[in-house]
Design an enzyme around this catalytic site. Structure first.
Site, PDB file in Angstrom:
ATOM      1  N   HIS A  22      -7.318  -6.541  -0.557  1.00 33.91           N
ATOM      2  CA  HIS A  22      -6.311  -5.159  -0.660  1.00 33.91           C
ATOM      3  C   HIS A  22      -5.122  -5.800   0.133  1.00 33.91           C
ATOM      4  O   HIS A  22      -3.788  -5.686   0.537  1.00 33.91           O
ATOM      5  CB  HIS A  22      -7.204  -3.769  -0.185  1.00 33.91           C
ATOM      6  CG  HIS A  22      -5.806  -2.965  -0.435  1.00 33.91           C
ATOM      7  ND1 HIS A  22      -5.044  -2.716  -1.366  1.00 33.91           N
ATOM      8  CD2 HIS A  22      -5.146  -2.282   0.483  1.00 33.91           C
ATOM      9  CE1 HIS A  22      -4.443  -1.382  -1.257  1.00 33.91           C
ATOM     10  NE2 HIS A  22      -4.768  -1.490   0.653  1.00 33.91           N
ATOM     11  N   ASP A  39       0.708  -0.899   0.071  1.00 40.43           N
ATOM     12  CA  ASP A  39       0.116  -0.132   0.216  1.00 40.43           C
ATOM     13  C   ASP A  39       1.036   1.622  -0.480  1.00 40.43           C
ATOM     14  O   ASP A  39       2.072   1.697  -0.813  1.00 40.43           O
ATOM     15  CB  ASP A  39      -0.848  -0.228   1.125  1.00 40.43           C
ATOM     16  CG  ASP A  39      -1.569   1.076   1.371  1.00 40.43           C
ATOM     17  OD1 ASP A  39      -3.001   0.999   0.602  1.00 40.43           O
ATOM     18  OD2 ASP A  39      -2.167   2.030   1.438  1.00 40.43           O
ATOM     19  N   TYR A  84      -1.837  11.534   2.084  1.00 39.51           N
ATOM     20  CA  TYR A  84      -2.679  11.602   1.297  1.00 39.51           C
ATOM     21  C   TYR A  84      -2.838  13.263   1.239  1.00 39.51           C
ATOM     22  O   TYR A  84      -2.789  13.738  -0.150  1.00 39.51           O
ATOM     23  CB  TYR A  84      -4.223  11.458   1.600  1.00 39.51           C
ATOM     24  CG  TYR A  84      -4.047   9.266   1.441  1.00 39.51           C
ATOM     25  CD1 TYR A  84      -4.213   8.998   0.521  1.00 39.51           C
ATOM     26  CD2 TYR A  84      -3.813   8.891   2.814  1.00 39.51           C
ATOM     27  CE1 TYR A  84      -3.838   7.994   0.674  1.00 39.51           C
ATOM     28  CE2 TYR A  84      -3.871   7.924   2.870  1.00 39.51           C
ATOM     29  CZ  TYR A  84      -4.335   6.958   2.030  1.00 39.51           C
ATOM     30  OH  TYR A  84      -4.461   6.065   1.834  1.00 39.51           O
TER      31      TYR A  84
END
Length: 345
Positions: A325, A159, A269
């Site tokens: 994921h 990730d 982010y």
């Protein structure tokens, strides 16, 4: 012109983020209206001052701290120090514990080092979005390897850790013997893909949502970090094969609930859109690279796994059909097997 284009793109992303934030707030209000007593009595998280026992499992190694130029990072190390270094980089909203299955598997052959990236769990959490520019994390990794007594490593990532690993390899590939990336895009291919692919753009809504202040933190914080549990155990985004125990869920809640932890994790982010990475991100990576991808990933399209071949001529891609994921946690035996076979080749 590049600066102007970037600012326009950021403003567009922020506009969408405000919309998603407004929808989230409306959803919360409706939840409180429908079930006022239950909502008010369960909304506030419990205090977590004691580390869950699973995080002190001696089979996973010993805890330590390393002081770098800007931050102090927490790590767990296991295996003979005379063995080659295998360095693990986790993603969002994880921490070192997400590598527990790989540590147990590879500690006989490597010095396994699983770190908490800056901002996570017991590592330092510098304030401000700028502290989470990708260049900062790349510098942390560059300092970490020699600080632990090594000049190179096998770099294993997932990730956000994978995003960083690709960029670290593009800038410092002389410090990596082999690179393993799980469920993470290469930014050079992801940005173009995101512009052209509507399905991925829809899946990436949370990136825009995270650009807004306070509200993402509140959403994660409310109802005793319910969102953290849903991320790993929910039907839409959770594990597809394995089951995560209540103690494991508690460990993730504990890590993210450290003071300042939510904002620091989400700032990755925010920084990614505010501060574009350098041109080095598109450098050719000659390091042998393995990508492992869970085909039931609801956050990232399967197509993204092979796209880095444009920048990584040595790329090998392996798919785990039933995994989510969270591939290294969801199908640890299959992932460990793929890793071991590739490392021996």
């Amino acid at each position: 012109m590049g600066w102007v284009t970037h600012k326009i793109q950021y403003c567009v992303a922020l506009s969408f983020g405000i919309f998603f934030a407004a929808m989230s707030v409306m959803g919360l209000i409706w939840r409180f209206i429908r079930h006022p007593i239950k909502s008010f009595t369960t909304a506030w998280p419990k205090t977590r001052d004691v580390m869950p026992a699973c995080l002190n499992d001696p089979t996973l190694g010993s805890h330590g701290f390393i002081h770098l130029e800007e931050v102090r990072l927490h790590y767990v190390a296991c295996g003979d120090e005379s063995k080659p270094l295998m360095l693990f980089l986790h993603g969002f909203p994880e921490f070192w514990y997400s590598w527990r299955h790989q540590i147990r598997e590879f500690k006989k052959d490597y010095r396994c080092l699983a770190i908490d990236l800056r901002g996570y769990a017991d590592s330092d959490k510098p304030s401000g979005v700028a502290a989470y520019k990708t260049e900062k994390m790349i510098a942390d990794i560059k300092q970490l390897i020699p600080a632990m007594g090594y000049s190179t490593c096998v770099l294993v990532s997932h990730d956000w850790g994978g995003v960083l690993a690709y960029q670290f390899a593009a800038k410092h590939q002389d410090m990596i013997n082999k690179l393993i990336v799980m469920s993470a895009p290469h930014l050079g291919s992801f940005q173009e893909y995101l512009r052209k692919n509507k399905s991925q753009a829809k899946k990436s809504w949370y990136i825009m949502f995270f650009q807004t202040p306070w509200i993402p933190e509140i959403i994660f914080w409310l109802f005793d970090y319910e969102t953290v549990k849903q991320v790993f155990t929910g039907k839409r985004s959770g594990l597809a094969v394995a089951k995560m125990s209540e103690e494991d869920v508690e460990a993730y809640k504990y890590a993210l609930s450290r003071p300042g932890g939510l904002t620091a994790a989400i700032n990755y982010y925010r920084a990614a859109l505010r501060y574009p990475v350098g041109k080095f991100v598109n450098n050719i990576i000659e390091t042998p690279t393995l990508v492992i991808w869970g085909c039931k990933d609801t956050a990232l399209n399967k197509d993204l796994a092979a796209l880095p071949a444009k920048f990584v001529p040595t790329l090998t891609v392996k798919y785990v059909e039933d995994a989510s994921h969270w591939v290294q946690t969801d199908s640890p035996e299959e992932v460990n097997k793929l890793m071991r076979e590739w490392l021996k080749a």
